[in-house]
Design a protein around this motif. Structure first.
Motif, PDB file in Angstrom:
ATOM      1  N   ASP A 213      12.314  -7.410 -29.140  1.00  0.00           N
ATOM      2  CA  ASP A 213      13.356  -8.238 -29.402  1.00  0.00           C
ATOM      3  C   ASP A 213      13.988  -7.741 -30.584  1.00  0.00           C
ATOM      4  N   ALA A 214      15.302  -7.298 -30.148  1.00  0.00           N
ATOM      5  CA  ALA A 214      16.249  -6.733 -31.082  1.00  0.00           C
ATOM      6  C   ALA A 214      17.666  -6.447 -30.680  1.00  0.00           C
ATOM      7  N   ALA A 215      18.436  -5.804 -31.530  1.00  0.00           N
ATOM      8  CA  ALA A 215      19.914  -5.832 -30.884  1.00  0.00           C
ATOM      9  C   ALA A 215      19.977  -4.294 -30.314  1.00  0.00           C
ATOM     10  N   TYR A 216      20.746  -4.152 -29.263  1.00  0.00           N
ATOM     11  CA  TYR A 216      20.839  -2.967 -28.553  1.00  0.00           C
ATOM     12  C   TYR A 216      22.338  -2.799 -28.332  1.00  0.00           C
ATOM     13  N   SER A 217      22.715  -1.456 -28.170  1.00  0.00           N
ATOM     14  CA  SER A 217      24.084  -0.890 -28.028  1.00  0.00           C
ATOM     15  C   SER A 217      23.982   0.040 -27.202  1.00  0.00           C
ATOM     16  N   VAL A 218      25.305   0.743 -26.430  1.00  0.00           N
ATOM     17  CA  VAL A 218      25.488   1.725 -25.616  1.00  0.00           C
ATOM     18  C   VAL A 218      26.879   2.323 -26.115  1.00  0.00           C
ATOM     19  N   ALA A 219      26.898   3.549 -26.377  1.00  0.00           N
ATOM     20  CA  ALA A 219      28.187   4.139 -26.898  1.00  0.00           C
ATOM     21  C   ALA A 219      28.706   5.080 -25.717  1.00  0.00           C
ATOM     22  N   ALA A 220      30.058   5.002 -25.043  1.00  0.00           N
ATOM     23  CA  ALA A 220      30.423   6.101 -24.255  1.00  0.00           C
ATOM     24  C   ALA A 220      31.733   6.551 -24.946  1.00  0.00           C
ATOM     25  N   GLY A 221      31.411   7.794 -25.186  1.00  0.00           N
ATOM     26  CA  GLY A 221      32.520   8.509 -25.967  1.00  0.00           C
ATOM     27  C   GLY A 221      32.763   7.704 -27.373  1.00  0.00           C
ATOM     28  N   ASP A 222      33.983   7.611 -27.562  1.00  0.00           N
ATOM     29  CA  ASP A 222      34.292   6.935 -28.943  1.00  0.00           C
ATOM     30  C   ASP A 222      34.339   5.203 -28.781  1.00  0.00           C
ATOM     31  N   GLU A 223      34.115   4.745 -27.563  1.00  0.00           N
ATOM     32  CA  GLU A 223      33.811   3.434 -27.423  1.00  0.00           C
ATOM     33  C   GLU A 223      32.277   2.897 -27.408  1.00  0.00           C
ATOM     34  N   ASN A 224      32.231   1.521 -27.702  1.00  0.00           N
ATOM     35  CA  ASN A 224      30.747   1.150 -27.560  1.00  0.00           C
ATOM     36  C   ASN A 224      30.794  -0.438 -27.481  1.00  0.00           C
ATOM     37  N   CYS A 225      29.453  -0.954 -26.902  1.00  0.00           N
ATOM     38  CA  CYS A 225      29.467  -2.254 -26.536  1.00  0.00           C
ATOM     39  C   CYS A 225      27.991  -2.580 -27.042  1.00  0.00           C
ATOM     40  N   ALA A 226      27.702  -3.805 -27.228  1.00  0.00           N
ATOM     41  CA  ALA A 226      26.330  -4.412 -27.884  1.00  0.00           C
ATOM     42  C   ALA A 226      25.975  -5.568 -27.252  1.00  0.00           C
ATOM     43  N   THR A 227      24.577  -5.660 -27.340  1.00  0.00           N
ATOM     44  CA  THR A 227      24.080  -7.004 -26.570  1.00  0.00           C
ATOM     45  C   THR A 227      22.666  -7.281 -27.269  1.00  0.00           C
ATOM     46  N   GLU A 228      22.311  -8.247 -27.194  1.00  0.00           N
ATOM     47  CA  GLU A 228      20.789  -8.705 -27.926  1.00  0.00           C
ATOM     48  C   GLU A 228      19.656  -8.978 -26.859  1.00  0.00           C
ATOM     49  N   LEU A 229      18.612  -8.631 -27.154  1.00  0.00           N
ATOM     50  CA  LEU A 229      17.394  -8.842 -26.094  1.00  0.00           C
ATOM     51  C   LEU A 229      16.624  -9.972 -26.946  1.00  0.00           C
ATOM     52  N   PHE A 230      16.307 -10.964 -26.284  1.00  0.00           N
ATOM     53  CA  PHE A 230      15.281 -12.067 -26.539  1.00  0.00           C
ATOM     54  C   PHE A 230      13.973 -12.177 -25.894  1.00  0.00           C
ATOM     55  N   VAL A 231      12.844 -11.822 -26.523  1.00  0.00           N
ATOM     56  CA  VAL A 231      11.734 -11.508 -25.949  1.00  0.00           C
ATOM     57  C   VAL A 231      10.847 -13.012 -25.895  1.00  0.00           C
ATOM     58  N   LYS A 232      10.522 -13.699 -24.792  1.00  0.00           N
ATOM     59  CA  LYS A 232       9.956 -14.939 -24.780  1.00  0.00           C
ATOM     60  C   LYS A 232       8.429 -14.963 -24.601  1.00  0.00           C
ATOM     61  N   GLU A 233       7.906 -15.350 -25.359  1.00  0.00           N
ATOM     62  CA  GLU A 233       6.282 -15.199 -25.492  1.00  0.00           C
ATOM     63  C   GLU A 233       5.928 -16.388 -24.637  1.00  0.00           C
ATOM     64  N   LEU A 234       4.959 -15.847 -23.543  1.00  0.00           N
ATOM     65  CA  LEU A 234       4.592 -16.888 -22.586  1.00  0.00           C
ATOM     66  C   LEU A 234       3.364 -17.749 -23.246  1.00  0.00           C
ATOM     67  N   PRO A 235       3.337 -19.148 -22.901  1.00  0.00           N
ATOM     68  CA  PRO A 235       2.083 -19.766 -23.628  1.00  0.00           C
ATOM     69  C   PRO A 235       0.935 -19.158 -22.996  1.00  0.00           C
ATOM     70  N   VAL A 236      -0.205 -19.314 -24.039  1.00  0.00           N
ATOM     71  CA  VAL A 236      -1.393 -18.957 -23.736  1.00  0.00           C
ATOM     72  C   VAL A 236      -2.066 -19.959 -23.207  1.00  0.00           C
ATOM     73  N   LYS A 237      -2.708 -19.916 -21.996  1.00  0.00           N
ATOM     74  CA  LYS A 237      -3.401 -20.937 -21.277  1.00  0.00           C
ATOM     75  C   LYS A 237      -4.935 -20.773 -21.446  1.00  0.00           C
ATOM     76  N   ILE A 238      -5.575 -21.908 -21.285  1.00  0.00           N
ATOM     77  CA  ILE A 238      -6.928 -21.969 -21.064  1.00  0.00           C
ATOM     78  C   ILE A 238      -7.433 -21.425 -19.717  1.00  0.00           C
ATOM     79  N   VAL A 239      -8.553 -20.375 -19.944  1.00  0.00           N
ATOM     80  CA  VAL A 239      -8.965 -20.205 -18.372  1.00  0.00           C
ATOM     81  C   VAL A 239     -10.378 -20.717 -18.279  1.00  0.00           C
TER      82      VAL A 239
END
Length: 325
Positions: A213-239
Motif C-alpha cells: 500500500d504505497a505511491a508508485y510512479s513510472v518514468a519514461a525519459g524525462d516524463e513521469n506519471c504517478a498513482t497510488e495502490l490501496f491494499v484492502k485487508e479481507l475480513p478474517v472469518k471464523i472457520v
C-alpha cells in the motif's frame, strides 16, 4: 487548525503532535492576537448556490461561488505568509491582491489528486471532504504527452494476497522505462513482474500485502506519471467455532477456535469483556497457524461464563460451566 473570531485569551503557545504507527513528530508555535484595524463583511450565504434541480446531485451545495469570492477579497493574507507569521508569533499587514481574479475551482479541476489538499490549504478551503466528493464527479480529460499515449490510472485497489496489474501505453516504445515505489526503483523479482505487450508496459505485483500500500510512479525519459495502490485487508472469518465446555474445579480448560488467515489479530472475551492476557493473568493465549487457543490451567467456579473469540469477519462464542467436584 482554523481559528474563527480570535479573542485575546486565544494567545499563547500551541503544539501540534503527529503520530503514525511507531513514528512521532511535533512542532510548536506562539500565537499573538492583536486588535484588527478594520473588518470586511462577507455575506457567506450569497456565495453558495444549489446544484441544478432534477439531477442526481440536486440539492447539494455548490462551493464554486465561494471559491471565486474568496480569492477576490482585496484585503487577504497570503496563506503561506500567514502560516509563517503564526509560527513566528508576528503579524504582517494585509496586502492588496493586484493580480487577476483566480478561479480556484478551475485550478482544482486541472490538478492531480495528490495536489487537492495542498491547494485547499493554500486558498483556505476547509471542507476537503465535500471538495473531494465533487471532484469525483468531474470527468477528467487525459492529456497526451510525448512519452505516454496513456498514463497510469489515478489509483488502483487490490485485495490482500491478490495481485494487481499497472499499465501504461507509450507513444514511443523505444524510450527507457523505470518503475518506482515511494521513490525507490523497483527491480524485477518474483514479487514484481514486468511485461511488454506492443506499446504497453505492464508491472504485475504478486501476493499483495499491506506493505504494498504505497505511491508508485513510472518514468519514461524525462516524463513521469504517478498513482497510488490501496491494499484492502479481507475480513478474517471464523472457520471452526469455539465448543462449549463443562468441567469441574482444578481442571484444565482449553478453548479452541480456527480462523481463515494466519497471523490474524483476534480478541478473546468473557461475558462481553476482553480477557487480560498479561504476565500476571491466569489466562493464557496461544496461536498455531490459523488456530487460536485460550487456556485456563486451574479452573475455578469464577471461570463459569460465556467465552467468545472476535475476528474482523465474525464472532464465535460458547458456554463454559465449572462445577464443584
Amino acid at each position: 487548525m482554523h481559528i474563527v473570531k480570535a479573542k485575546d485569551n486565544y494567545a499563547g503557545n500551541y503544539r501540534c503532535e503527529v503520530t503514525y504507527k511507531d513514528k512521532f513528530d511535533s512542532c510548536s508555535f506562539e500565537l499573538e492576537v492583536k486588535e484588527a484595524e478594520g473588518s470586511q463583511n462577507i455575506d457567506i450565504r450569497s456565495a453558495f448556490k444549489r446544484s441544478s434541480e432534477g439531477q442526481e446531485d440536486a440539492g447539494e451545495l455548490d462551493f464554486s461561488g465561494l471559491l471565486k469570492h474568496r480569492t477576490r477579497c482585496k484585503n487577504t493574507y497570503d496563506s503561506e505568509t500567514s502560516h509563517r507569521s503564526l509560527v513566528s508569533g508576528t503579524t504582517r499587514e494585509p496586502k492588496q491582491d493586484e493580480g487577476p481574479d483566480v478561479d480556484v475551482w478551475e485550478i482544482l479541476k486541472n490538478a492531480r489528486p495528490d495536489q487537492y489538499e495542498k491547494i485547499a490549504f493554500m486558498y483556505g478551503i476547509t471542507d476537503l471532504r465535500g471538495l473531494l466528493k465533487r471532484m469525483k464527479k468531474i470527468t477528467r480529460v487525459e492529456k497526451k504527452t510525448e512519452a505516454f499515449a496513456k498514463k497510469l490510472d489515478p489509483a488502483y485497489q487490490a485485495d490482500k494476497g491478490g495481485k494487481i496489474r499497472m499499465v501504461v501505453d507509450l507513444a514511443d516504445p523505444t524510450v527507457e522505462l523505470k518503475w518506482y515505489k515511494n521513490g525507490q526503483e523497483i527491480r524485477p523479482s518474483p514479487k514484481y513482474i514486468f511485461e511488454h505487450k506492443g506499446t504497453q508496459r505492464i508491472m504485475v505485483i504478486n501476493n499483495c500485502s499491506l506493505n504494498d500500500d504505497a505511491a508508485y510512479s513510472v518514468a519514461a525519459g524525462d516524463e513521469n506519471c504517478a498513482t497510488e495502490l490501496f491494499v484492502k485487508e479481507l475480513p478474517v472469518k471464523i472457520v471452526k467455532n469455539v465448543e462449549p465446555v463443562k468441567t469441574t474445579v482444578n481442571e484444565r480448560i482449553e478453548l479452541e477456535c480456527e480462523v481463515s488467515e494466519e497471523g490474524a489479530q483476534v480478541k478473546w472475551m468473557k461475558n462481553g469483556v476482553e480477557i487480560p492476557t498479561g504476565v500476571r493473568s491466569r489466562y493464557r493465549v496461544k496461536c498455531e497457524g490459523t488456530k487460536h487457543f485460550l487456556v485456563i490451567d486451574d479452573a475455578s467456579r469464577e471461570d463459569t461464563g460465556t467465552y467468545s473469540l472476535m475476528a474482523t469477519g465474525g464472532t464465535s462464542e460458547a458456554r463454559v460451566q465449572v462445577d464443584c467436584m
